[in-house]
Scaffold this active site. Structure first.
Site, PDB file in Angstrom:
ATOM      1  N   LYS A   1       0.152  -1.105   0.122  1.00 28.61           N
ATOM      2  CA  LYS A   1       0.048   0.203   0.117  1.00 28.61           C
ATOM      3  C   LYS A   1       0.774   1.232   0.218  1.00 28.61           C
ATOM      4  O   LYS A   1       0.936   2.277  -0.765  1.00 28.61           O
ATOM      5  CB  LYS A   1      -1.039   0.211   1.136  1.00 28.61           C
ATOM      6  CG  LYS A   1      -1.626   1.112   1.713  1.00 28.61           C
ATOM      7  CD  LYS A   1      -2.141   1.296   2.927  1.00 28.61           C
ATOM      8  CE  LYS A   1      -2.120   3.096   3.273  1.00 28.61           C
ATOM      9  NZ  LYS A   1      -2.792   3.270   4.592  1.00 28.61           N
ATOM     10  N   ASN A   2       1.821   1.283   0.933  1.00 28.25           N
ATOM     11  CA  ASN A   2       2.773   2.774   0.793  1.00 28.25           C
ATOM     12  C   ASN A   2       3.630   2.700  -0.331  1.00 28.25           C
ATOM     13  O   ASN A   2       4.090   3.822  -0.320  1.00 28.25           O
ATOM     14  CB  ASN A   2       3.060   2.919   2.161  1.00 28.25           C
ATOM     15  CG  ASN A   2       2.527   2.303   3.373  1.00 28.25           C
ATOM     16  OD1 ASN A   2       1.780   3.025   3.360  1.00 28.25           O
ATOM     17  ND2 ASN A   2       2.995   2.563   4.856  1.00 28.25           N
TER      18      ASN A   2
ATOM     19  N   ARG B   1      -4.751  10.916   3.159  1.00 28.54           N
ATOM     20  CA  ARG B   1      -3.395  11.369   3.100  1.00 28.54           C
ATOM     21  C   ARG B   1      -2.683  10.979   2.112  1.00 28.54           C
ATOM     22  O   ARG B   1      -1.547  12.188   1.890  1.00 28.54           O
ATOM     23  CB  ARG B   1      -3.083  11.035   4.950  1.00 28.54           C
ATOM     24  CG  ARG B   1      -1.744  11.400   5.130  1.00 28.54           C
ATOM     25  CD  ARG B   1      -1.726  11.165   6.345  1.00 28.54           C
ATOM     26  NE  ARG B   1      -0.022  12.060   6.959  1.00 28.54           N
ATOM     27  CZ  ARG B   1      -0.590  13.683   7.214  1.00 28.54           C
ATOM     28  NH1 ARG B   1      -1.289  13.703   7.215  1.00 28.54           N
ATOM     29  NH2 ARG B   1       0.377  13.918   6.954  1.00 28.54           N
TER      30      ARG B   1
ATOM     31  N   ASP C   1      -5.815   7.891   8.766  1.00 26.59           N
ATOM     32  CA  ASP C   1      -5.816   7.322  10.761  1.00 26.59           C
ATOM     33  C   ASP C   1      -4.944   8.520  11.343  1.00 26.59           C
ATOM     34  O   ASP C   1      -4.697   9.496  11.130  1.00 26.59           O
ATOM     35  CB  ASP C   1      -4.519   6.500  11.485  1.00 26.59           C
ATOM     36  CG  ASP C   1      -4.555   5.611  10.085  1.00 26.59           C
ATOM     37  OD1 ASP C   1      -5.854   4.988   9.270  1.00 26.59           O
ATOM     38  OD2 ASP C   1      -3.799   5.133   9.412  1.00 26.59           O
TER      39      ASP C   1
ATOM     40  N   ASP D   1       4.122   0.961  11.442  1.00 23.32           N
ATOM     41  CA  ASP D   1       3.544  -0.103  11.564  1.00 23.32           C
ATOM     42  C   ASP D   1       3.175  -1.170  12.114  1.00 23.32           C
ATOM     43  O   ASP D   1       1.524  -1.707  11.968  1.00 23.32           O
ATOM     44  CB  ASP D   1       2.863   0.048   9.958  1.00 23.32           C
ATOM     45  CG  ASP D   1       2.787   1.110   8.883  1.00 23.32           C
ATOM     46  OD1 ASP D   1       2.333   2.290  10.230  1.00 23.32           O
ATOM     47  OD2 ASP D   1       3.114   1.485   8.352  1.00 23.32           O
TER      48      ASP D   1
ATOM     49  N   MET E   1       6.940   7.557  17.679  1.00 24.55           N
ATOM     50  CA  MET E   1       6.350   8.500  15.899  1.00 24.55           C
ATOM     51  C   MET E   1       5.092   8.506  16.222  1.00 24.55           C
ATOM     52  O   MET E   1       4.640   9.828  15.852  1.00 24.55           O
ATOM     53  CB  MET E   1       6.712   7.581  14.912  1.00 24.55           C
ATOM     54  CG  MET E   1       7.933   7.082  14.662  1.00 24.55           C
ATOM     55  SD  MET E   1       8.192   6.580  13.184  1.00 24.55           S
ATOM     56  CE  MET E   1       8.139   7.634  11.701  1.00 24.55           C
TER      57      MET E   1
END
Length: 437
Positions: free
Chosen positions: A22-23, A97, A121, A320, A342
């Site tokens: 996905k990223n 985002r 998110d 993640d 983070m």
């Protein structure tokens, strides 16, 4: 609104193929804006966030053609730049985002890039300063409408520059790289993110004619070119999904094989799970997880102190997967401190695990201590709501290991990051169904 109904406490068995990352997809899809030529992308995951970005690109005028499952062509030869200042774009861009990464390519190629303040998110603040500070150093003029929460950057011509990033932001680095490849002169980005997905972006841009050196390091040197051409690109498997399936296998005492994982791009992920006592076996380019019928034991540090697992920029452990690690630790032998550095809201799902019987002490917004049950006390089924993508899958794993039937609401969050997750889990024996609330 859909919910997952999950009957837990059953062992799973078989193999599962991770989806495309996905990223990586969010970066690569934005890069098609850099050229008028045809770009073919393979292994695109069929998930909500990616589909939203593809839809946004189509509204911008990109010609999109689905060739087969996961394979699309894109051609950005006749864009409708007026869409960027429309009310429709202000709604579309705010819902994703990843849409922030259209700004760099549009600025580089057309001299202007706009974006509404993106959503995404609810895991804590994620600043956009790195993106815009980098673009400003390349010569862009920045403007922001507080009333509309709308950002804009404009430039007649970008000029290469040296920059030291305040944070090694993955999306920020990607945005700056995509702008710098068409800037005049040389750009040096120090403290650049170097995640595999960013490496993939740089390799793709180089195939398109960009001149990027230092790929894989935290210093990227980019010599600007006049134009970029088309290319073919195949995306990596999703490392977050791979970690999720490792955790699922351990929690359900299941024997699973995760196929085609691109081992060389997993970094510390296998080793961190091994620190929890999980056997992660390399079989070619697959991962085999044997059934942990006797459980798994958390290691201590060599001086005997409690293990701490924390996130860090690559090649550190990805944030993640910390929620997956936390859930898996609830049934381990021993204790572990989870330190989420983070994001200040990402551990706020632990109250749901505590309701299921997990022994977790939330020390502060960033740290939680988990005391493992060693499967002597199973988690109990409950009804819960998914707060974000990663926490949602962590709760799903908890539910699959729990005794009884659980309900997970707000599964749209899970669908944003995981492709047909209920169908794929049923294929390996999970008792999960999607029902309407």
């Amino acid at each position: 609104m859909g919910v997952f109904k999950i009957e837990g406490g059953h062992q799973l068995k078989g193999s599962i193929q991770p989806q495309g990352a996905k990223n990586e997809a969010l970066q690569i899809l934005c890069a098609v804006l850099l050229t008028p030529e045809l770009v073919t992308i393979n292994n695109i995951p069929d998930i909500v966030d990616v589909n939203k970005l593809i839809s946004l690109l189509e509204k911008l005028g990109v010609k999109v053609d689905k060739k087969s499952k996961g394979t699309f062509t894109f051609q950005s030869d006749n864009l409708n730049l007026d869409y960027l200042e429309s009310d429709e774009f202000k709604v579309d861009g705010r819902g994703l985002r990843g849409s922030i990464m259209i700004v760099g390519p549009l600025l580089a190629r057309f001299g202007k890039g706009y974006i509404p303040k993106p959503g995404g998110d609810k895991i804590g603040r994620r600043r956009l300063d790195t993106h815009f500070e980098g673009l400003i150093k390349l010569g862009a003029k920045f403007r922001y409408s507080k009333e509309e929460q709308f950002y804009g950057v404009e430039a007649d011509k970008l000029q290469g520059a040296y920059m030291l990033l305040e944070e090694a932001s993955v999306t920020g680095t990607a945005n700056i790289v995509m702008a710098a490849v068409l800037a005049e002169g040389q750009t040096t980005i120090y403290n650049a993110a170097c995640e595999p997905y960013l490496q993939q972006l740089c390799k793709m841009l180089n195939r398109m004619g960009a001149k990027i050196s230092g790929v894989g390091s935290n210093m990227l040197i980019i010599d600007g070119v006049d134009r970029l051409g088309g290319t073919d690109h195949t995306m990596l498997p999703d490392m977050i999904e791979i970690g999720s399936w490792i955790g699922l296998a351990a929690m359900t005492k299941s024997e699973l094989t995760i196929t085609n994982v691109s081992w060389d791009d997993l970094g510390l992920i296998p080793n961190v799970f091994r620190k929890l006592g999980i056997a992660v076996e390399k079989q070619g380019d697959d991962i085999h997880i044997p059934a942990h019928t006797d459980g798994y034991e958390i290691q201590s540090f060599i001086d005997g102190s409690i293990l701490t697992i924390s996130d860090a920029p690559w090649p550190g452990f990805t944030p993640d997967l910390l929620s997956i690690i936390l859930v898996v630790a609830t049934q381990a032998r021993g204790s572990v401190l989870i330190h989420q550095k983070m994001f200040e809201s990402r551990l706020f799902f632990v109250d749901k695990l505590i309701d299921m019987g997990a022994k977790i002490i939330l020390c502060d917004p960033h740290r939680a201590t988990v005391i493992g049950h060693d499967f002597k006390s199973t988690l109990k089924a409950t009804t819960m709501t998914s707060p974000d993508i990663r926490a949602g899958v962590s709760l799903l794993i908890a539910a699959l290991s729990a005794k009884g039937t659980s309900i997970i609401m707000n599964i749209e969050q899970i669908d944003r990051g995981y492709e047909n997750i209920d169908e794929r889990l049923r294929a390996i024996g999970a008792r999960i169904e999607r029902v309407q609330a």
